[in-house]
Write a protein that holds these residues in place. Structure first.
Motif, PDB file in Angstrom:
ATOM      1  N   VAL A  94       0.844  -1.192   0.000  1.00  0.00           N
ATOM      2  CA  VAL A  94       0.000   0.000   0.000  1.00  0.00           C
ATOM      3  C   VAL A  94       0.881   1.245   0.000  1.00  0.00           C
ATOM      4  N   GLY A  95       0.584   2.167  -0.886  1.00  0.00           N
ATOM      5  CA  GLY A  95       1.384   3.378  -0.962  1.00  0.00           C
ATOM      6  C   GLY A  95       0.974   4.197  -2.160  1.00  0.00           C
ATOM      7  N   GLN A  96       1.916   4.891  -2.744  1.00  0.00           N
ATOM      8  CA  GLN A  96       1.594   5.760  -3.873  1.00  0.00           C
ATOM      9  C   GLN A  96       0.996   4.919  -4.992  1.00  0.00           C
ATOM     10  N   GLN A  97       0.013   5.488  -5.674  1.00  0.00           N
ATOM     11  CA  GLN A  97      -0.776   4.710  -6.626  1.00  0.00           C
ATOM     12  C   GLN A  97      -0.210   4.729  -8.032  1.00  0.00           C
ATOM     13  N   GLY A  98       1.005   5.155  -8.170  1.00  0.00           N
ATOM     14  CA  GLY A  98       1.670   5.111  -9.471  1.00  0.00           C
ATOM     15  C   GLY A  98       3.142   4.886  -9.241  1.00  0.00           C
ATOM     16  N   LEU A  99       3.834   4.719 -10.333  1.00  0.00           N
ATOM     17  CA  LEU A  99       5.265   4.445 -10.242  1.00  0.00           C
ATOM     18  C   LEU A  99       6.074   5.718 -10.421  1.00  0.00           C
ATOM     19  N   THR A 100       7.137   5.812  -9.681  1.00  0.00           N
ATOM     20  CA  THR A 100       8.185   6.758 -10.005  1.00  0.00           C
ATOM     21  C   THR A 100       9.270   5.938 -10.696  1.00  0.00           C
ATOM     22  N   GLN A 101       9.724   6.387 -11.832  1.00  0.00           N
ATOM     23  CA  GLN A 101      10.657   5.571 -12.593  1.00  0.00           C
ATOM     24  C   GLN A 101      11.908   6.372 -12.950  1.00  0.00           C
ATOM     25  N   MET A 102      13.015   5.669 -12.956  1.00  0.00           N
ATOM     26  CA  MET A 102      14.266   6.246 -13.409  1.00  0.00           C
ATOM     27  C   MET A 102      14.672   5.485 -14.660  1.00  0.00           C
ATOM     28  N   PRO A 180      13.170  15.307 -13.082  1.00  0.00           N
ATOM     29  CA  PRO A 180      13.265  15.378 -11.626  1.00  0.00           C
ATOM     30  C   PRO A 180      12.832  16.754 -11.116  1.00  0.00           C
ATOM     31  N   PHE A 181      12.136  16.762 -10.001  1.00  0.00           N
ATOM     32  CA  PHE A 181      11.686  17.980  -9.329  1.00  0.00           C
ATOM     33  C   PHE A 181      10.705  18.788 -10.170  1.00  0.00           C
ATOM     34  N   ALA A 182      10.066  18.148 -11.112  1.00  0.00           N
ATOM     35  CA  ALA A 182       9.195  18.880 -12.005  1.00  0.00           C
ATOM     36  C   ALA A 182       7.927  18.072 -12.247  1.00  0.00           C
ATOM     37  N   GLU A 183       7.179  18.525 -13.200  1.00  0.00           N
ATOM     38  CA  GLU A 183       5.927  17.872 -13.500  1.00  0.00           C
ATOM     39  C   GLU A 183       6.082  16.927 -14.670  1.00  0.00           C
ATOM     40  N   SER A 184       5.328  15.853 -14.642  1.00  0.00           N
ATOM     41  CA  SER A 184       5.236  15.034 -15.834  1.00  0.00           C
ATOM     42  C   SER A 184       4.005  15.489 -16.602  1.00  0.00           C
ATOM     43  N   ASN A 185       3.889  14.989 -17.791  1.00  0.00           N
ATOM     44  CA  ASN A 185       2.765  15.388 -18.616  1.00  0.00           C
ATOM     45  C   ASN A 185       1.546  14.519 -18.403  1.00  0.00           C
ATOM     46  N   ASN A 186       1.741  13.404 -17.774  1.00  0.00           N
ATOM     47  CA  ASN A 186       0.570  12.605 -17.427  1.00  0.00           C
ATOM     48  C   ASN A 186       0.852  11.921 -16.109  1.00  0.00           C
ATOM     49  N   GLY A 187       0.049  10.973 -15.755  1.00  0.00           N
ATOM     50  CA  GLY A 187       0.144  10.429 -14.414  1.00  0.00           C
ATOM     51  C   GLY A 187       1.172   9.345 -14.211  1.00  0.00           C
ATOM     52  N   THR A 188       1.858   8.959 -15.235  1.00  0.00           N
ATOM     53  CA  THR A 188       2.786   7.851 -15.079  1.00  0.00           C
ATOM     54  C   THR A 188       4.210   8.348 -14.951  1.00  0.00           C
ATOM     55  N   ASN A 189       5.020   7.513 -14.380  1.00  0.00           N
ATOM     56  CA  ASN A 189       6.467   7.761 -14.292  1.00  0.00           C
ATOM     57  C   ASN A 189       6.805   9.015 -13.508  1.00  0.00           C
ATOM     58  N   THR A 190       5.927   9.432 -12.637  1.00  0.00           N
ATOM     59  CA  THR A 190       6.064  10.754 -12.068  1.00  0.00           C
ATOM     60  C   THR A 190       6.625  10.699 -10.647  1.00  0.00           C
ATOM     61  N   GLY A 191       6.909  11.861 -10.114  1.00  0.00           N
ATOM     62  CA  GLY A 191       7.301  11.964  -8.718  1.00  0.00           C
ATOM     63  C   GLY A 191       6.072  12.048  -7.828  1.00  0.00           C
ATOM     64  N   TYR A 192       6.294  11.860  -6.559  1.00  0.00           N
ATOM     65  CA  TYR A 192       5.201  11.926  -5.589  1.00  0.00           C
ATOM     66  C   TYR A 192       5.675  12.649  -4.336  1.00  0.00           C
ATOM     67  N   VAL A 193       4.736  13.310  -3.675  1.00  0.00           N
ATOM     68  CA  VAL A 193       4.970  13.917  -2.370  1.00  0.00           C
ATOM     69  C   VAL A 193       3.906  13.374  -1.423  1.00  0.00           C
ATOM     70  N   ARG A 194       4.308  12.985  -0.213  1.00  0.00           N
ATOM     71  CA  ARG A 194       3.313  12.473   0.735  1.00  0.00           C
ATOM     72  C   ARG A 194       2.635  13.620   1.472  1.00  0.00           C
ATOM     73  N   TYR A 195       1.324  13.560   1.498  1.00  0.00           N
ATOM     74  CA  TYR A 195       0.499  14.537   2.208  1.00  0.00           C
ATOM     75  C   TYR A 195      -0.696  13.769   2.754  1.00  0.00           C
ATOM     76  N   ALA A 196      -0.595  13.354   4.011  1.00  0.00           N
ATOM     77  CA  ALA A 196      -1.593  12.464   4.593  1.00  0.00           C
ATOM     78  C   ALA A 196      -2.961  13.135   4.622  1.00  0.00           C
TER      79      ALA A 196
END
Lengths: 333, 302
Positions: A94-102, A180-196
């Motif tokens: 359980v965690g972020q609902q998408g992947l962060t990819q390098m 890195p540190f920016a926005e992706s154009n769609n929901g995949t391969n993106t970064g995430y920040v936790r905000y409960a």
């Protein structure tokens, strides 16, 4: 409070070295490595934990993580370490609902590439020189938070996705790229920040960019990085987004100094449908920098080492040319 | 004391109060003279010594009025020196006056004005509450992203409006703040080559903020449309962002920051509030009577 350099021989070797660095210098606990299953075969999932958040780094044992000549490592922030022999998915653990990819361009499963690691004790940053003068970035840890809230952990990385049959690599194409540190154009391969959010655990992770989580409350969750990147508004050397003008007006013509632009994240207000953002925090030890007058790996202002996002100039059939877009890492922290 | 506040009756008394305050902060009044109906005050900042070089900020204020049209204003200029034989408009390398009525201006009036003065040896700031309108000016050096040898005289002057005949009650985008000035002609920074770069974030007219104006200099983050979406922190506190002057002309330049001036969201905020961060108190001010999310600044009261 450390830096390290070395050579990586694979993405797994790279992640193992980086996570060992994070454990030694940034207060993470190594949660071990387990074998999991993925679409095309087994994968290795190596995890580190801190303050109840587990960062999972997954590399392929075979070739299922290579798409269109881009080999990748998949990562997620989770609330538990993965269990051996279970399936690696965007909901397990359980965690972020998408992947962060390098992504690394065109490399085989093994390679020999220099790497640099940096940390201020709170956030960890890594740079991998895949080919000479071609770089990929990875950063995770904790923001220097603005105000008090539950969260502030983040993960972000470089991922260029080459369209099938498209060569040379386009500068930035409209699908799936993530800076890195920016926005992706769609929901995949993106970064995430936790905000409960106090609801479903999956709601606690805000994707960076245009994608949103629809929360149990019915409102939306996402985050913004420092600058937009897509082929509609970003050409070589240009920039847009909230720090775009600071980037494009650097370096100053009168002294050739480029501003080291703080990297800040914003979190969408999840209590309203009005599109408005809270300042979430700043990433320590790294800055955005225009490298027009700088060479890759140069050290400026005594202690900031600069790297291109991918490659400053060069063969576009090898890797995306990112021109003056660069990141500077503090070598003294 | 690096700041003071009080009430003055009218634009001329406000000038008297500023003059008295700046003298306590080691500023010098080179000349204070009345010619015809107008008053001209020439301020010189304290010595700033770097190695063998000494510089002083030179900020000049013209106090004038027009009773039939009911404006009582200050006109602001910057210079690199003072020459007693020269007029207000011909001081050494003075900031430009493009037309007879185009120069950074603080519209005031002849009644009670609440004020805040903030000063150090590099610059002074005036915030004045005219009825319910907050007008402002900044005069002096910023914090340059350069060494003194690279950028020896980084002076910035900015005020509320570019029109010297503007009445304080003007509600259009002809009015702004020195941190988010309309343009052209409401603010200038002196470039390293001695030219004055016009600084403005939006067209000085109309009822909406038109950021499409073609002008060389601008101020971050107010210039950016995304600034309109930034609210307070999740816990209700506020994050202050540095205020940065940059210029797209001459291959681009990022000059540096306004000293003691920060961007602060106007969300759930109001002028005359204070924000305390790390024991430092900041005064919240809007530009000039617009309580929008991106119209506010925080001025450090020290």
């Amino acid at each position: 409070m450390a830096t390290a350099t070395g050579t990586s021989t694979s993405l797994k070797n790279f992640s193992d070295s980086f996570l060992a660095f994070a454990v030694a210098n940034t207060g993470f606990t190594d949660a071990g490595t387990v074998a999991m299953t993925a679409g095309g075969g087994d994968v290795d999932a190596h995890s580190v934990t801190k303050s109840g958040v587990t960062f999972v780094f997954v590399t392929a044992q075979a070739s299922e993580f290579i798409t269109n000549s881009v080999q990748r490592m998949e990562m997620r922030m989770c609330y538990a370490a993965p269990v051996a022999a279970t399936a690696w998915t965007v909901s397990n653990p359980v965690g972020q609902q998408g992947l962060t990819q390098m992504g690394v361009f065109g490399a085989g499963l093994t390679f020999s590439s220099p790497h640099w690691f940096f940390t201020d004790g709170v956030a960890c940053h890594a740079v991998l020189e895949i080919f000479p003068n071609v770089f990929s970035h990875l950063s995770f840890g904790q923001l220097e938070k603005y105000g008090a809230y539950t969260g502030g952990e983040y993960i972000t990385s470089t991922y260029f996705f080459a369209k099938s049959g498209t060569t040379p690599f386009p500068y930035l194409q409209s699908l799936s790229n993530h800076m890195p540190f920016a926005e992706s154009n769609n929901g995949t391969n993106t970064g995430y920040v936790r905000y409960a959010q106090g609801g479903n655990d999956e709601d606690d992770f805000a994707p960076m960019g245009t994608a949103t989580n629809t929360l149990a409350s019915g409102f939306f969750q996402n985050s913004k990085g420092i600058v937009h990147y897509n082929d509609a508004n970003l050409g070589p050397g240009a920039g847009s987004g909230i720090v775009g003008s600071l980037f494009v007006n650097s370096p100053s013509a009168f002294n050739l100094r480029a501003m080291l632009i703080p990297i800040r994240f914003l979190l969408r207000d999840t209590t309203t449908t009005t599109l408005q953002y809270h300042p979430a925090g700043c990433v320590g030890g790294v800055r955005l920098v225009n490298i027009k007058e700088l060479d890759p790996e140069a050290v400026i202002d005594n202690n900031w080492q600069v790297f291109p996002l991918a490659q400053k100039i060069g063969d576009a059939t090898v890797a995306t040319v990112t021109a003056n877009l660069g990141l500077a890492y503090d070598t003294t922290v | 004391m690096a700041f003071t506040s009080g009430t003055a009756t009218g634009h001329d008394a406000l000038a008297d109060a500023l003059k008295a305050y700046l003298i306590t902060q080691s500023w010098t009044v080179e000349k204070d003279e009345v010619i015809g109906d107008d008053r001209f005050i020439y301020f010189k900042g304290p010595d700033i010594v770097t190695g063998t070089t000494t510089i002083n900020a030179h900020i000049n204020i013209k106090v004038f009025e027009d009773v039939p049209t009911d404006y009582y204003n200050w006109e602001i200029s910057g210079a690199i020196d003072f020459d007693t034989n020269e007029s207000f408009d011909t001081q050494p390398q003075t900031s430009p006056k493009i037309t007879a009525t185009a120069r950074p201006t603080m519209p005031l009036f002849q009644s009670n004005i609440d004020y805040w003065f903030i000063a150090n040896n590099r610059r002074f700031i005036v915030i004045a509450k005219v009825s319910t309108v907050f007008v402002s000016m900044y005069g002096g050096f910023g914090l340059p992203y350069a060494t003194p040898s690279e950028f020896p005289y980084p002076i910035y002057i900015g005020a509320t409006t570019p029109l010297t005949t503007q009445r304080f009650s003007e509600s259009s985008y002809a009015m702004g703040g020195f941190w988010d000035p309309p343009g052209p002609n409401a603010a200038y920074i002196r470039h390293v080559d001695g030219s004055w770069i016009d600084v403005g974030n939006y067209t000085a007219s109309g009822s909406t903020k038109n950021r499409g104006i073609i002008i060389d200099g601008h101020i971050w983050p107010y210039r950016e449309t995304e600034n309109d979406q930034i609210i307070n922190n999740i816990d209700g506190s506020y994050t202050l962002f540095e205020v940065i002057i940059s210029n797209k002309a001459n291959a681009g330049n990022v000059y540096g920051e306004l000293e003691g001036v920060f961007s602060c969201s106007g969300f759930a905020n109001a002028s005359e509030n204070t924000v305390t961060i790390g024991g430092v108190v900041y005064l919240v001010i809007e530009s000039p009577s617009r309580p929008g999310v991106s119209d506010f600044a925080c001025i450090r009261l020290q």
